[in-house]
Design a protein around this motif. Structure first.
Motif, PDB file in Angstrom:
ATOM      1  N   PRO A  92       0.830  -1.209   0.000  1.00  0.00           N
ATOM      2  CA  PRO A  92       0.000   0.000   0.000  1.00  0.00           C
ATOM      3  C   PRO A  92       0.862   1.256   0.000  1.00  0.00           C
ATOM      4  N   ALA A  93       0.457   2.238  -0.766  1.00  0.00           N
ATOM      5  CA  ALA A  93       1.214   3.487  -0.836  1.00  0.00           C
ATOM      6  C   ALA A  93       0.832   4.378   0.335  1.00  0.00           C
ATOM      7  N   THR A  94       1.320   4.025   1.518  1.00  0.00           N
ATOM      8  CA  THR A  94       1.027   4.801   2.716  1.00  0.00           C
ATOM      9  C   THR A  94       2.328   5.205   3.379  1.00  0.00           C
ATOM     10  N   VAL A  95       2.287   6.302   4.084  1.00  0.00           N
ATOM     11  CA  VAL A  95       3.422   6.730   4.887  1.00  0.00           C
ATOM     12  C   VAL A  95       2.969   6.630   6.330  1.00  0.00           C
ATOM     13  N   THR A  96       3.689   5.834   7.111  1.00  0.00           N
ATOM     14  CA  THR A  96       3.327   5.653   8.508  1.00  0.00           C
ATOM     15  C   THR A  96       4.528   5.923   9.391  1.00  0.00           C
TER      16      THR A  96
ATOM     17  N   ASP B 269      10.362   2.985  19.677  1.00  0.00           N
ATOM     18  CA  ASP B 269      11.413   3.867  19.172  1.00  0.00           C
ATOM     19  C   ASP B 269      11.718   3.626  17.690  1.00  0.00           C
ATOM     20  N   CYS B 270      10.675   3.349  16.905  1.00  0.00           N
ATOM     21  CA  CYS B 270      10.864   3.064  15.485  1.00  0.00           C
ATOM     22  C   CYS B 270      10.278   4.167  14.612  1.00  0.00           C
ATOM     23  N   PHE B 271      10.852   4.297  13.441  1.00  0.00           N
ATOM     24  CA  PHE B 271      10.365   5.219  12.422  1.00  0.00           C
ATOM     25  C   PHE B 271      10.225   4.421  11.144  1.00  0.00           C
ATOM     26  N   THR B 272       9.057   4.485  10.498  1.00  0.00           N
ATOM     27  CA  THR B 272       8.875   3.773   9.239  1.00  0.00           C
ATOM     28  C   THR B 272       8.256   4.682   8.187  1.00  0.00           C
ATOM     29  N   LEU B 273       8.761   4.570   6.999  1.00  0.00           N
ATOM     30  CA  LEU B 273       8.151   5.147   5.802  1.00  0.00           C
ATOM     31  C   LEU B 273       7.982   3.975   4.849  1.00  0.00           C
ATOM     32  N   THR B 274       6.740   3.640   4.534  1.00  0.00           N
ATOM     33  CA  THR B 274       6.498   2.465   3.697  1.00  0.00           C
ATOM     34  C   THR B 274       5.621   2.826   2.507  1.00  0.00           C
ATOM     35  N   GLY B 275       5.690   1.994   1.498  1.00  0.00           N
ATOM     36  CA  GLY B 275       4.866   2.176   0.312  1.00  0.00           C
ATOM     37  C   GLY B 275       5.226   3.411  -0.487  1.00  0.00           C
ATOM     38  N   LEU B 276       6.487   3.820  -0.408  1.00  0.00           N
ATOM     39  CA  LEU B 276       6.923   5.002  -1.153  1.00  0.00           C
ATOM     40  C   LEU B 276       7.159   4.665  -2.614  1.00  0.00           C
ATOM     41  N   SER B 277       6.937   5.643  -3.475  1.00  0.00           N
ATOM     42  CA  SER B 277       7.334   5.559  -4.872  1.00  0.00           C
ATOM     43  C   SER B 277       8.655   6.309  -4.973  1.00  0.00           C
ATOM     44  N   GLU B 278       9.616   5.741  -5.677  1.00  0.00           N
ATOM     45  CA  GLU B 278      10.948   6.340  -5.787  1.00  0.00           C
ATOM     46  C   GLU B 278      11.300   6.501  -7.263  1.00  0.00           C
TER      47      GLU B 278
ATOM     48  N   PHE C 266       8.263   9.730  -3.027  1.00  0.00           N
ATOM     49  CA  PHE C 266       6.935  10.337  -3.034  1.00  0.00           C
ATOM     50  C   PHE C 266       5.967   9.479  -2.229  1.00  0.00           C
ATOM     51  N   ASP C 267       5.029  10.142  -1.546  1.00  0.00           N
ATOM     52  CA  ASP C 267       3.985   9.404  -0.829  1.00  0.00           C
ATOM     53  C   ASP C 267       2.829   9.105  -1.781  1.00  0.00           C
ATOM     54  N   ALA C 268       1.747   8.522  -1.255  1.00  0.00           N
ATOM     55  CA  ALA C 268       0.608   8.118  -2.072  1.00  0.00           C
ATOM     56  C   ALA C 268      -0.082   9.288  -2.758  1.00  0.00           C
ATOM     57  N   ASP C 269       0.021  10.487  -2.162  1.00  0.00           N
ATOM     58  CA  ASP C 269      -0.594  11.677  -2.747  1.00  0.00           C
ATOM     59  C   ASP C 269       0.309  12.368  -3.760  1.00  0.00           C
ATOM     60  N   GLY C 270       1.509  11.823  -3.975  1.00  0.00           N
ATOM     61  CA  GLY C 270       2.441  12.401  -4.930  1.00  0.00           C
ATOM     62  C   GLY C 270       3.309  13.500  -4.354  1.00  0.00           C
ATOM     63  N   ALA C 271       3.246  13.699  -3.029  1.00  0.00           N
ATOM     64  CA  ALA C 271       4.083  14.720  -2.394  1.00  0.00           C
ATOM     65  C   ALA C 271       5.491  14.177  -2.162  1.00  0.00           C
ATOM     66  N   SER C 272       6.473  15.004  -2.435  1.00  0.00           N
ATOM     67  CA  SER C 272       7.864  14.615  -2.192  1.00  0.00           C
ATOM     68  C   SER C 272       8.107  14.527  -0.689  1.00  0.00           C
ATOM     69  N   VAL C 273       8.712  13.409  -0.256  1.00  0.00           N
ATOM     70  CA  VAL C 273       9.022  13.237   1.170  1.00  0.00           C
ATOM     71  C   VAL C 273      10.518  13.103   1.420  1.00  0.00           C
ATOM     72  N   GLY C 274      11.341  13.234   0.376  1.00  0.00           N
ATOM     73  CA  GLY C 274      12.787  13.162   0.564  1.00  0.00           C
ATOM     74  C   GLY C 274      13.493  12.800  -0.728  1.00  0.00           C
TER      75      GLY C 274
END
Length: 169
Positions: free
Chosen positions: A25-29, A35-44, A71-79
């Motif tokens: 799924p194209a989600t950012v969570t 103490d974890c950080f996750t970014l998942t379902g990114l488009s690169e 990019f996240d699911a909405d097409g916004a750049s996240v890094g």
């Protein structure tokens, strides 16, 4: 000597993050617990400068530099990231291995990745993983994994980032 599997290493450090890996799924969570950080379902997207030693196929000695954007699911750049790879090892079974090193910049910190990628697996669209270490901002001191899977060869990947505090679990 067998290669260390970054996925297994990240799971042993942060079991709560394991469920976030290999997701479609194209989600950012973000996982604040454990103490974890996750970014998942990114488009690169990939801007690749590939230097081949021979015109046809992939060979030991090929190298590349790539500038990617996440990019996240909405097409916004996240890094974004700046990476380098060197195809340096052809195994007895013909599998070609590449060593990758990347610097990832996100709005609130930096991550460095490094490790081996099975080129044949990337060509087949299979998930591959690199070790990840937080080197700045909110990621400093966290360790984990960066996963990637080719969707359009040399153009677009699916990506996940999972980093956890480096304390004993």
């Amino acid at each position: 000597m067998p290669l260390i599997d970054p996925f297994t290493a990240a799971v042993s450090m942060c079991s709560a993050c394991a469920a976030s890996m290999d997701t479609e799924p194209a989600t950012v969570t973000e996982e604040p617990s454990d103490d974890c950080f996750t970014l998942t379902g990114l488009s690169e997207t990939v801007d690749l400068d590939y230097r081949a030693v021979e015109e046809s196929g992939f060979h030991a000695g090929d190298r590349s530099t790539h500038t990617d954007e996440f990019f996240d699911a909405d097409g916004a750049s996240v890094g974004h990231l700046l990476g380098h790879s060197w195809k340096v090892l052809k195994q007895a079974d013909g599998r070609l291995m590449a060593f990758y090193r990347e610097e990832i910049d996100l709005p609130d910190g930096q991550i460095q990745t490094a490790g081996w990628i099975d080129v044949n697996a990337i060509l087949a669209g299979e998930w591959q993983a690199l070790h990840a270490v937080g080197t700045g901002g909110r990621f400093l001191g966290k360790v984990g994994v960066r996963e990637l899977r080719s969707e359009v060869l040399r153009k677009r990947f699916r990506a996940n980032l999972v980093l956890c505090g480096a304390v004993s679990r």
